[in-house]
Motif scaffolding. Structure first.
Motif, PDB file in Angstrom:
ATOM      1  N   MET A   1      12.506   0.796 -11.431  1.00 45.83           N
ATOM      2  CA  MET A   1      13.020   2.102 -11.019  1.00 45.83           C
ATOM      3  C   MET A   1      12.819   2.262  -9.512  1.00 45.83           C
ATOM      4  SD  MET A   1      11.897   5.904 -12.339  1.00 45.83           S
ATOM      5  CE  MET A   1      11.827   5.350 -14.033  1.00 45.83           C
ATOM      6  N   ASP A   2      13.915   2.599  -8.791  1.00 42.16           N
ATOM      7  CA  ASP A   2      13.759   2.756  -7.350  1.00 42.16           C
ATOM      8  C   ASP A   2      13.140   4.110  -7.025  1.00 42.16           C
ATOM      9  OD1 ASP A   2      15.769   4.680  -7.439  1.00 42.16           O
ATOM     10  OD2 ASP A   2      17.342   3.322  -6.754  1.00 42.16           O
ATOM     11  N   ILE A   3      12.729   4.276  -5.775  1.00 45.11           N
ATOM     12  CA  ILE A   3      11.989   5.464  -5.363  1.00 45.11           C
ATOM     13  C   ILE A   3      12.842   6.731  -5.500  1.00 45.11           C
ATOM     14  CG2 ILE A   3      10.896   6.611  -3.398  1.00 45.11           C
ATOM     15  CD1 ILE A   3       9.221   4.428  -4.729  1.00 45.11           C
ATOM     16  N   ALA A   4      14.111   6.658  -5.138  1.00 48.32           N
ATOM     17  CA  ALA A   4      14.982   7.835  -5.227  1.00 48.32           C
ATOM     18  C   ALA A   4      15.119   8.310  -6.669  1.00 48.32           C
ATOM     19  CB  ALA A   4      16.352   7.508  -4.636  1.00 48.32           C
ATOM     20  N   ALA A   7      11.796   9.843  -7.864  1.00 46.43           N
ATOM     21  CA  ALA A   7      11.612  11.179  -7.298  1.00 46.43           C
ATOM     22  C   ALA A   7      12.458  12.206  -8.044  1.00 46.43           C
ATOM     23  CB  ALA A   7      11.971  11.174  -5.814  1.00 46.43           C
ATOM     24  N   ASP A   8      13.697  11.847  -8.368  1.00 48.25           N
ATOM     25  CA  ASP A   8      14.579  12.771  -9.097  1.00 48.25           C
ATOM     26  C   ASP A   8      14.029  13.076 -10.487  1.00 48.25           C
ATOM     27  OD1 ASP A   8      16.309  12.891  -6.980  1.00 48.25           O
ATOM     28  OD2 ASP A   8      17.681  11.364  -7.749  1.00 48.25           O
ATOM     29  N   ARG A   9      13.501  12.061 -11.138  1.00 50.32           N
ATOM     30  CA  ARG A   9      12.951  12.273 -12.487  1.00 50.32           C
ATOM     31  C   ARG A   9      11.677  13.121 -12.447  1.00 50.32           C
ATOM     32  NH1 ARG A   9      13.740   6.795 -16.159  1.00 50.32           N
ATOM     33  NH2 ARG A   9      16.011   6.718 -16.001  1.00 50.32           N
ATOM     34  N   ILE A  10      10.888  12.947 -11.390  1.00 51.74           N
ATOM     35  CA  ILE A  10       9.688  13.786 -11.246  1.00 51.74           C
ATOM     36  C   ILE A  10      10.097  15.240 -11.039  1.00 51.74           C
ATOM     37  CG2 ILE A  10       7.738  14.302  -9.723  1.00 51.74           C
ATOM     38  CD1 ILE A  10       7.472  11.269  -9.284  1.00 51.74           C
ATOM     39  N   ALA A  21       4.358   7.456 -11.492  1.00 53.72           N
ATOM     40  CA  ALA A  21       4.151   7.743 -10.074  1.00 53.72           C
ATOM     41  C   ALA A  21       2.663   7.826  -9.738  1.00 53.72           C
ATOM     42  CB  ALA A  21       4.851   9.049  -9.701  1.00 53.72           C
ATOM     43  N   ILE A  22       1.866   8.433 -10.602  1.00 54.58           N
ATOM     44  CA  ILE A  22       0.427   8.513 -10.348  1.00 54.58           C
ATOM     45  C   ILE A  22      -0.193   7.123 -10.376  1.00 54.58           C
ATOM     46  CG2 ILE A  22      -1.772   9.394 -11.234  1.00 54.58           C
ATOM     47  CD1 ILE A  22      -0.342  11.887 -12.172  1.00 54.58           C
ATOM     48  N   THR A  23       0.251   6.279 -11.313  1.00 54.01           N
ATOM     49  CA  THR A  23      -0.219   4.890 -11.337  1.00 54.01           C
ATOM     50  C   THR A  23       0.119   4.187 -10.034  1.00 54.01           C
ATOM     51  OG1 THR A  23       0.048   4.775 -13.743  1.00 54.01           O
ATOM     52  CG2 THR A  23      -0.051   2.686 -12.546  1.00 54.01           C
ATOM     53  N   LEU A  24       1.308   4.464  -9.507  1.00 54.07           N
ATOM     54  CA  LEU A  24       1.742   3.842  -8.254  1.00 54.07           C
ATOM     55  C   LEU A  24       0.867   4.272  -7.084  1.00 54.07           C
ATOM     56  CD1 LEU A  24       3.918   2.095  -6.806  1.00 54.07           C
ATOM     57  CD2 LEU A  24       5.226   4.220  -6.495  1.00 54.07           C
ATOM     58  N   VAL A  25       0.594   5.572  -6.963  1.00 53.40           N
ATOM     59  CA  VAL A  25      -0.191   6.042  -5.807  1.00 53.40           C
ATOM     60  C   VAL A  25      -1.656   5.632  -5.913  1.00 53.40           C
ATOM     61  CG1 VAL A  25       1.353   8.016  -5.425  1.00 53.40           C
ATOM     62  CG2 VAL A  25      -0.712   8.334  -6.775  1.00 53.40           C
ATOM     63  N   GLU A  26      -2.133   5.356  -7.130  1.00 50.45           N
ATOM     64  CA  GLU A  26      -3.521   4.944  -7.293  1.00 50.45           C
ATOM     65  C   GLU A  26      -3.720   3.446  -7.077  1.00 50.45           C
ATOM     66  OE1 GLU A  26      -5.192   8.292 -10.455  1.00 50.45           O
ATOM     67  OE2 GLU A  26      -4.646   6.292 -11.177  1.00 50.45           O
ATOM     68  N   SER A  27      -2.626   2.682  -7.014  1.00 49.78           N
ATOM     69  CA  SER A  27      -2.724   1.233  -6.846  1.00 49.78           C
ATOM     70  C   SER A  27      -3.231   0.883  -5.454  1.00 49.78           C
ATOM     71  CB  SER A  27      -1.353   0.588  -7.082  1.00 49.78           C
ATOM     72  OG  SER A  27      -1.394  -0.795  -6.784  1.00 49.78           O
ATOM     73  N   GLY A  28      -4.007  -0.188  -5.380  1.00 46.01           N
ATOM     74  CA  GLY A  28      -4.534  -0.639  -4.092  1.00 46.01           C
ATOM     75  C   GLY A  28      -3.704  -1.728  -3.435  1.00 46.01           C
ATOM     76  N   ALA A  38       6.477   6.211   0.506  1.00 42.86           N
ATOM     77  CA  ALA A  38       7.894   6.573   0.532  1.00 42.86           C
ATOM     78  C   ALA A  38       8.195   7.655  -0.504  1.00 42.86           C
ATOM     79  CB  ALA A  38       8.758   5.339   0.288  1.00 42.86           C
ATOM     80  N   LEU A  39       7.577   7.536  -1.686  1.00 42.72           N
ATOM     81  CA  LEU A  39       7.781   8.530  -2.741  1.00 42.72           C
ATOM     82  C   LEU A  39       7.211   9.887  -2.347  1.00 42.72           C
ATOM     83  CD1 LEU A  39       8.604   9.292  -5.650  1.00 42.72           C
ATOM     84  CD2 LEU A  39       6.348   8.468  -6.393  1.00 42.72           C
ATOM     85  N   LEU A  40       6.001   9.887  -1.806  1.00 43.98           N
ATOM     86  CA  LEU A  40       5.360  11.144  -1.402  1.00 43.98           C
ATOM     87  C   LEU A  40       6.138  11.820  -0.273  1.00 43.98           C
ATOM     88  CD1 LEU A  40       1.657   9.927  -1.560  1.00 43.98           C
ATOM     89  CD2 LEU A  40       2.679  11.672  -3.028  1.00 43.98           C
ATOM     90  N   ASP A  41       6.650  11.024   0.666  1.00 42.88           N
ATOM     91  CA  ASP A  41       7.461  11.588   1.758  1.00 42.88           C
ATOM     92  C   ASP A  41       8.742  12.212   1.214  1.00 42.88           C
ATOM     93  OD1 ASP A  41       5.633  10.913   3.679  1.00 42.88           O
ATOM     94  OD2 ASP A  41       6.644   9.061   4.292  1.00 42.88           O
TER      95      ASP A  41
END
Length: 325
Positions: A1-4, A7-10, A21-28, A38-41
């Motif tokens: 799934m691409d970022i755009a 983001a739309d699904r969120i 998305a939370i799994t993504l932001v928690e990844s190191g 990019a998603l948060l922006d």
């Protein structure tokens, strides 16, 4: 799934997309981190704002039971509630149990609730490093209330106050006296103190504890962001679901007063500035650890400290001087 698409699904409130998305932001991982930024922006301009409530208390005080009863009351009023629970990570294995959902069976089945446990990893202060990013994602998903439950280890859990609009401290009956109440640290950060387990044989003890802390709070210096009467102490029973509506009424009143007097937005701006500084500081440390010359210098000075050839402060001074060139 691409970022755009993510983001739309969120924005559409899809729970699975929010969890991914939370799994993504928690990844190191570096590539995941670039996608997370990019998603948060992309979601930064959503304009959605939830009431962020930080909740702390010692283990066994009933945080999970309180969150379930409180969350069920809020969802019963038509509100969407997100719960971000931070579990302690093992200092040996690095693992976490992440079992908070098993304690909140009713709230887990509630369609207007979202529960996400996260490991604290190496972060101190009772919250995980990316908890603030997870809060931003929950806001973008349209949740009305975001509850942030800390690890629950004691009086040093003040970091959650830097990402919450309201900071609630949950205490057990007979958990201290007036002297305990005026100790600096977590006590002076709290907006509302809730003495839980005010039911059955513990009710008289809960009332006495509440009176003790109410007296102690009057000795603390008044904060400019508080109206008359705050911070305050109250009794609740998460088990019997008593006092929850009164506590929620006080939280709403405090948040409304801060909005009307400009403290709410000013506090959020101050918090954003704080986390910007934290992110830069942690980024610089990560860059230092990846630099081979810096790591070699650290290893050399660390060995000298271990042999007793140089003091810790002296080695740190040399290391910083080397970094400054």
């Amino acid at each position: 799934m691409d970022i755009a698409e993510l983001a739309d699904r969120i924005r559409a409130g899809e729970r699975r997309a929010l969890a991914r998305a939370i799994t993504l932001v928690e990844s190191g991982r570096d590539d995941h981190r670039a996608r997370a930024v990019a998603l948060l922006d992309r979601l930064a301009g959503s304009g959605r704002q939830a009431l962020r409530i930080g909740l702390s208390g010692t283990p066994g005080v009933g945080k999970s039971t309180f969150i379930e009863s409180f969350g069920m009351m809020l969802t019963g009023q038509g509100l969407r509630v997100a719960v971000l629970a931070v579990d302690p990570s093992s200092a040996r294995s690095g693992g976490s149990i992440l079992g908070d959902k098993t304690r909140m069976e009713r709230l887990t089945r509630e369609p207007n609730a979202f529960i996400r446990p996260s490991p604290s990893q190496t972060a101190l202060g009772g919250v995980a490093r990316r908890t603030r990013d997870a809060v931003a994602l929950c806001e973008a998903a349209g949740f009305d209330i975001v509850l942030i439950e800390t690890v629950g280890v004691g009086q040093s859990e003040t970091m959650v106050a830097e990402m919450a609009d309201l900071f609630i401290l949950l205490l057990a009956p007979a958990g201290g006296d007036e002297l305990q109440g005026v100790k600096r640290g977590i006590m002076e950060m709290a907006d509302i103190i809730l003495v839980n387990k005010a039911d059955g044989d513990l009710k008289p003890a809960a009332m006495r504890t509440c009176a003790d802390y109410a007296g102690a709070l009057r000795l603390l210096r008044k904060r400019p962001q508080d109206p008359e009467g705050f911070p305050k102490a109250m009794t609740v029973s998460a088990l019997e679901e008593e006092g929850l509506q009164n506590a929620w009424g006080e939280m709403q009143a405090l948040a409304a007063w801060r909005r009307e007097n400009g403290h709410f937005d000013a506090r959020r701006a101050e918090q954003a500035r704080h986390w910007f500084g934290e992110e830069v500081r942690l980024g610089l440390l990560a860059r230092l650890e990846k630099d081979p010359d810096a790591r070699a210098q650290m290893d050399r000075l660390g060995a000298a400290v271990a042999r007793g050839e140089i003091s810790v402060s002296g080695a740190a001074t040399q290391m910083l001087a080397a970094l400054n060139g």
